[in-house]
Motif scaffolding. Structure first.
Motif, PDB file in Angstrom:
ATOM      1  N   ILE A   5       0.842  -1.185   0.000  1.00  0.00           N
ATOM      2  CA  ILE A   5       0.000   0.000   0.000  1.00  0.00           C
ATOM      3  C   ILE A   5       0.882   1.242   0.000  1.00  0.00           C
ATOM      4  CG2 ILE A   5      -1.926   1.203   1.106  1.00  0.00           C
ATOM      5  CD1 ILE A   5      -1.019  -2.185   2.426  1.00  0.00           C
ATOM      6  N   CYS A  32      -3.374   4.799  -2.748  1.00  0.00           N
ATOM      7  CA  CYS A  32      -4.478   5.509  -2.098  1.00  0.00           C
ATOM      8  C   CYS A  32      -4.644   6.951  -2.563  1.00  0.00           C
ATOM      9  CB  CYS A  32      -4.282   5.476  -0.583  1.00  0.00           C
ATOM     10  SG  CYS A  32      -4.260   3.821   0.117  1.00  0.00           S
ATOM     11  N   VAL A  75     -10.447   0.880  -0.566  1.00  0.00           N
ATOM     12  CA  VAL A  75      -9.359   1.826  -0.811  1.00  0.00           C
ATOM     13  C   VAL A  75     -10.001   3.163  -1.154  1.00  0.00           C
ATOM     14  CG1 VAL A  75      -7.296   2.350  -2.174  1.00  0.00           C
ATOM     15  CG2 VAL A  75      -7.956  -0.042  -1.787  1.00  0.00           C
ATOM     16  N   PHE A 103      -7.960   1.101   3.519  1.00  0.00           N
ATOM     17  CA  PHE A 103      -6.667   1.728   3.268  1.00  0.00           C
ATOM     18  C   PHE A 103      -6.952   3.120   2.719  1.00  0.00           C
ATOM     19  CE2 PHE A 103      -5.586  -2.842   2.628  1.00  0.00           C
ATOM     20  CZ  PHE A 103      -4.633  -2.956   3.634  1.00  0.00           C
TER      21      PHE A 103
END
Length: 168
Positions: A5, A32, A75, A103
């Protein structure tokens, strides 16, 4: 399962390419938001991204739900979910998707929170860190047998042990 991530690289493609070259055992690559890249960028062949407040590309979704073999995850960037105030709107997104992890980015602060059995994980910013970390960061989620871990790394790929933790 291993998920990398990253967030908030703000036009720096070198760091995202470096991660692709370093890790060959990642099952899912997540971004992200706030890349400031367009949808034609070759990085989107690997990374799944969302639209951040600095992304002018309208083809990116604001929220992305991903179903894995073990659980659902969400996300999002967070600017439309008031992440600087609370996790409430992210929790709503998690409930809509029956997700156990969200996330997100936007704050540039690497951290983990948990509310109502949902984890909220921000990998920090790979380029412009804020908070207690003075170097860019990213995170790797791992599920090994029945145990789940989130490990944070700095720009130089050193583990940030104070942030890394077992989730389950």
């Amino acid at each position: 399962m291993r998920i990398l991530i990253v967030s908030d690289n703000h036009q720096d493609d070198t760091s995202l390419h470096d991660l692709l070259n370093i890790y060959d055992d990642i099952d899912l690559w997540l971004h992200c938001g706030d890349s400031e890249f367009y949808s034609e960028n070759e990085l989107w062949e690997t990374y799944r991204t969302v639209r951040g407040n600095m992304d002018w590309e309208t083809n990116f979704p604001v929220v992305r739900t991903i179903e894995t073999t073990d659980f659902n995850l969400v996300v999002l960037h967070g600017h439309q979910h008031q992440v600087k105030r609370s996790n409430a709107k992210m929790l709503d997104e998690a409930r809509k998707s029956d997700a156990k992890i969200v996330f997100y980015g936007h704050t540039h602060i690497a951290k983990v929170d948990k509310e109502d059995d949902v984890y909220f994980i921000n990998p920090g910013s790979i380029r412009h860190p804020r908070g207690n970390i003075d170097v860019g960061s990213y995170a790797i989620y791992e599920k090994i047998d029945n145990d789940e871990y989130i490990t944070f790394y700095d720009w130089n790929h050193n583990e940030l042990k104070d942030l890394s933790q077992k989730l389950s």
